[in-house]
Design a protein around this motif. Structure first.
Motif, PDB file in Angstrom:
ATOM      1  N   ALA A  65      41.886 -13.257 -16.291  1.00  0.00           N
ATOM      2  CA  ALA A  65      40.684 -13.444 -17.098  1.00  0.00           C
ATOM      3  C   ALA A  65      39.553 -12.615 -16.519  1.00  0.00           C
ATOM      4  O   ALA A  65      39.668 -12.021 -15.440  1.00  0.00           O
ATOM      5  N   MET A  66      38.461 -12.575 -17.248  1.00  0.00           N
ATOM      6  CA  MET A  66      37.249 -11.918 -16.781  1.00  0.00           C
ATOM      7  C   MET A  66      36.895 -12.415 -15.381  1.00  0.00           C
ATOM      8  O   MET A  66      36.850 -13.613 -15.139  1.00  0.00           O
ATOM      9  N   MET A  67      36.651 -11.492 -14.471  1.00  0.00           N
ATOM     10  CA  MET A  67      36.294 -11.889 -13.106  1.00  0.00           C
ATOM     11  C   MET A  67      34.922 -12.564 -13.065  1.00  0.00           C
ATOM     12  O   MET A  67      34.146 -12.484 -14.012  1.00  0.00           O
ATOM     13  N   HIS A  68      34.668 -13.188 -11.934  1.00  0.00           N
ATOM     14  CA  HIS A  68      33.359 -13.736 -11.625  1.00  0.00           C
ATOM     15  C   HIS A  68      33.032 -14.943 -12.512  1.00  0.00           C
ATOM     16  O   HIS A  68      33.924 -15.582 -13.044  1.00  0.00           O
ATOM     17  N   GLY A  69      31.763 -15.230 -12.644  1.00  0.00           N
ATOM     18  CA  GLY A  69      31.368 -16.367 -13.455  1.00  0.00           C
ATOM     19  C   GLY A  69      31.466 -17.682 -12.694  1.00  0.00           C
ATOM     20  O   GLY A  69      31.789 -17.722 -11.501  1.00  0.00           O
ATOM     21  N   TYR A  70      31.230 -18.766 -13.420  1.00  0.00           N
ATOM     22  CA  TYR A  70      31.037 -20.059 -12.762  1.00  0.00           C
ATOM     23  C   TYR A  70      31.552 -21.177 -13.649  1.00  0.00           C
ATOM     24  O   TYR A  70      31.080 -21.364 -14.770  1.00  0.00           O
ATOM     25  N   MET A  71      32.564 -21.897 -13.150  1.00  0.00           N
ATOM     26  CA  MET A  71      33.058 -23.111 -13.797  1.00  0.00           C
ATOM     27  C   MET A  71      33.081 -24.199 -12.735  1.00  0.00           C
ATOM     28  O   MET A  71      33.802 -24.087 -11.729  1.00  0.00           O
ATOM     29  N   THR A  95      29.434 -16.992 -17.739  1.00  0.00           N
ATOM     30  CA  THR A  95      30.284 -15.816 -17.610  1.00  0.00           C
ATOM     31  C   THR A  95      29.644 -14.761 -16.711  1.00  0.00           C
ATOM     32  O   THR A  95      28.479 -14.855 -16.316  1.00  0.00           O
ATOM     33  N   TRP A  96      30.434 -13.704 -16.440  1.00  0.00           N
ATOM     34  CA  TRP A  96      29.973 -12.554 -15.673  1.00  0.00           C
ATOM     35  C   TRP A  96      28.760 -11.893 -16.319  1.00  0.00           C
ATOM     36  O   TRP A  96      28.011 -11.189 -15.648  1.00  0.00           O
ATOM     37  N   GLU A 114      25.073 -10.421  -8.826  1.00  0.00           N
ATOM     38  CA  GLU A 114      24.598 -11.545  -9.632  1.00  0.00           C
ATOM     39  C   GLU A 114      25.727 -12.235 -10.379  1.00  0.00           C
ATOM     40  O   GLU A 114      25.610 -13.404 -10.734  1.00  0.00           O
ATOM     41  N   ARG A 115      26.819 -11.538 -10.638  1.00  0.00           N
ATOM     42  CA  ARG A 115      27.916 -12.107 -11.421  1.00  0.00           C
ATOM     43  C   ARG A 115      28.768 -13.079 -10.615  1.00  0.00           C
ATOM     44  O   ARG A 115      29.496 -13.886 -11.184  1.00  0.00           O
ATOM     45  N   TRP A 116      28.749 -12.958  -9.281  1.00  0.00           N
ATOM     46  CA  TRP A 116      29.696 -13.698  -8.458  1.00  0.00           C
ATOM     47  C   TRP A 116      29.473 -15.207  -8.544  1.00  0.00           C
ATOM     48  O   TRP A 116      28.351 -15.689  -8.686  1.00  0.00           O
ATOM     49  N   ASN A 126      27.357  -4.303 -16.894  1.00  0.00           N
ATOM     50  CA  ASN A 126      27.502  -5.413 -17.829  1.00  0.00           C
ATOM     51  C   ASN A 126      27.696  -4.964 -19.273  1.00  0.00           C
ATOM     52  O   ASN A 126      28.206  -5.717 -20.100  1.00  0.00           O
ATOM     53  N   ASN A 127      27.241  -3.761 -19.591  1.00  0.00           N
ATOM     54  CA  ASN A 127      27.248  -3.313 -20.981  1.00  0.00           C
ATOM     55  C   ASN A 127      28.130  -2.092 -21.142  1.00  0.00           C
ATOM     56  O   ASN A 127      27.982  -1.107 -20.418  1.00  0.00           O
ATOM     57  N   GLY A 128      29.050  -2.176 -22.092  1.00  0.00           N
ATOM     58  CA  GLY A 128      29.973  -1.086 -22.337  1.00  0.00           C
ATOM     59  C   GLY A 128      29.981  -0.671 -23.789  1.00  0.00           C
ATOM     60  O   GLY A 128      29.063  -0.025 -24.285  1.00  0.00           O
ATOM     61  N   SER A 129      31.006  -1.095 -24.494  1.00  0.00           N
ATOM     62  CA  SER A 129      31.241  -0.605 -25.855  1.00  0.00           C
ATOM     63  C   SER A 129      30.684  -1.490 -26.960  1.00  0.00           C
ATOM     64  O   SER A 129      30.821  -1.158 -28.133  1.00  0.00           O
TER      65      SER A 129
END
Length: 536
Positions: free
Chosen positions: A96-102, A116-117, A139-141, A320-323
């Motif tokens: 799954a998407m790395m990082h974030g907080y659950m 989320t990240w 900041e994403r960690w 953080n921003n791509g497509s």
């Protein structure tokens, strides 16, 4: 060529298949592979994050039903093509998407919505922890989210019993095991390369930092256990089988490899886990991963230090921003096309629009764009606002419009990569690229090669993505020899006959991107002003 039904039945019943499920930013995908690592069947489910109460999130029902739908679509594909009902597979892996907080309480209930990240709300926390550890904490960690909650005196912290990432949560849901792969773990908290576990000295520093809060937990007690690629990290429980397979045909007991982040599975899917190799992933976010030969000389806020799934050190540049903004513009053009009474497949629209960029001015004709749907850490913006700018002197046409949106997708990434190549003198021989952008040949490769000034290759497996990479990690756990490294397994068994298409940077593209980057950096004050006006 369709594989024979009897052969498929034999390898499934013989435990020679592996299943990878990956939760990407816009799609959940399930990939079933055979003993030769070929894709047997895939299933997917589209989804989108949402901004709720100031946080980018996905809710739990969407997470679970999305996984079920992706698996069900894969299962039905097998039944349709081979008239076989899947009852077992050889091994399973979750990514799954790395990082974030659950964060969960002792009863297993989620205490606050999944963060989320994409959230850029932990700037104060990340800076304090970076100073304390003398190690860059993005900041994403997960640890940045946790400490920001402590600084903000959020009430749920007193009740926390377990903290994990999205991949760790799904793995726990299906196996009952609080486990995580070392690559994903290194996006939660710094990892000690020599031990392959969380950095003990930094754990102690963190506990000391929050000691006055008198929480009943210590940090290590609420983190998942760290596993390395090749380890078995549990098995599918009866409850997990019922959650994953709505048809109730899947049996329990299937071994699981450690859950991993999408960065790690991208490295595996592009065979970029050896030192001096690197890959770039282009999707909702954009990130480059360079496997390091030596440690960096200092701490850089734009460089994350993570690991491969096997625990080797990696410099990661993540934006953080791509497509997403590019996708939105193409959807607008498709809407116009359909309003004219025309019909076309979405992929065909993408191909036509992206190929226009090849006819553009190398620098985008003086146009400027920021596809900042969210904040951007590398350029220091806590919040984002998509912005397109042109002057009266700009060469405004469709080709330049499209090229500008491709160039800007790699603007923030270029800033971070320059830190590695110019300040740390890191040598990058080439980059392997993957992601949906590369379904259209040449265009994305050509832009990136010019932006990074290195050859860029795309494998014929690039479209399979991280879910295929996760299936490979599951296969590695199941089929490796006792002394076989992940690097050797990929080199000698998986990628021996995989073709690569390499594009070298052209001088005009390199110069054009340099000109664009001058404009990009100067224009950041306009982007910040747009954000300020939006929020004032």
């Amino acid at each position: 060529m369709k594989i024979g039904r009897e052969f498929i039945k034999q390898i499934i019943e013989g435990g020679d298949t592996s299943l990878g499920i990956e939760f990407g930013s816009t799609r959940i995908k399930a990939v079933l592979i055979g003993k030769n690592f070929e894709t047997i069947a895939t299933g997917s489910h589209q989804w989108e994050n949402r901004l709720e109460n100031g946080f980018w999130t996905y809710n739990l029902p969407d997470i679970i039903t999305g996984m079920q739908t992706a698996y069900e679509n894969m299962r039905k594909k097998v039944e349709q093509d081979y008239d076989i009902t899947i009852e077992t597979v050889g091994s399973i892996g979750i990514s799954a998407m790395m990082h974030g907080y659950m964060a969960f309480d002792a009863a297993g209930d989620l205490l606050v919505p999944f963060r989320t990240w994409r959230n850029a709300t932990t700037g104060i926390s990340a800076k304090i922890l970076t100073d304390q550890f003398q190690f860059n904490i993005p900041e994403r960690w997960s640890i940045a989210h946790l400490y920001q909650g402590i600084l903000d005196e959020e009430k749920h912290l007193a009740h926390i019993d377990y903290m994990t990432t999205l991949s760790g949560y799904i793995h726990w849901l299906l196996t009952g095991r609080k486990a995580i792969g070392v690559g994903d773990a290194s996006g939660m908290f710094p990892v000690n390369e020599s031990t392959g576990d969380y950095n003990e000295a930094m754990l102690a520093k963190f506990d000391e930092l929050i000691s006055k809060k008198a929480y009943v937990w210590k940090l290590k007690d609420i983190l998942p256990e760290v596993y390395t690629a090749g380890d078995q990290a549990g098995g599918l429980t009866e409850a997990g089988a019922k959650i994953l397979d709505k048809s109730q045909n899947l049996q329990s007991g299937i071994p699981f490899c450690p859950p991993e982040g999408d960065a790690g599975t991208g490295m595996v899917a592009t065979n970029s886990v050896r030192k001096r190799t690197g890959n770039i992933s282009v999707g909702t976010s954009v990130f480059a991963m360079i496997v390091l030969e030596k440690s960096l000389s200092k701490v850089y806020p734009e460089i994350d230090l993570v690991t491969t799934p096997a625990g080797a050190p990696v410099a990661m540049v993540h934006t953080n921003n791509g497509s997403s903004d590019l996708d939105a513009w193409i959807s607008l053009f498709q809407e116009f096309y359909e309003a004219m009474g025309q019909k076309a497949e979405t992929q065909k629209i993408f191909e036509i629009m992206l190929n226009k960029a090849l006819a553009a001015d190398a620098d985008g004709g003086g146009l400027l764009s920021y596809g900042y749907l969210s904040g951007e850490n590398i350029t220091g913006l806590e919040k984002g606002r998509p912005l397109f700018i042109r002057s009266s002197e700009s060469n405004f046409n469709l080709a330049n419009f499209m090229r500008t949106h491709l160039l800007t997708a790699f603007g923030a990434l270029k800033i971070g990569m320059d830190t590695l190549t110019q300040k740390e003198k890191i040598e990058i021989d080439s980059l392997l690229a993957h992601g949906g952008l590369f379904k259209t040949p040449v265009v994305g490769q050509k832009i990136i090669a010019g932006a990074m000034n290195v050859p860029v290759s795309v494998m014929e497996t690039a479209g399979e993505g991280g879910a295929w990479g996760m299936a490979l990690l599951a296969a590695y756990m199941k089929h490796k020899t006792s002394t076989e490294s992940l690097e050797d397994f990929l080199d000698e068994k998986v990628f021996t006959d995989v073709e690569e298409q390499e594009i070298h940077p052209e001088e005009s593209d390199v110069k054009g991107f340099e000109i664009f980057m001058e404009r990009y950096k100067k224009g950041l004050v306009i982007e910040q002003a747009a954000v300020d006006n939006l929020t004032s």
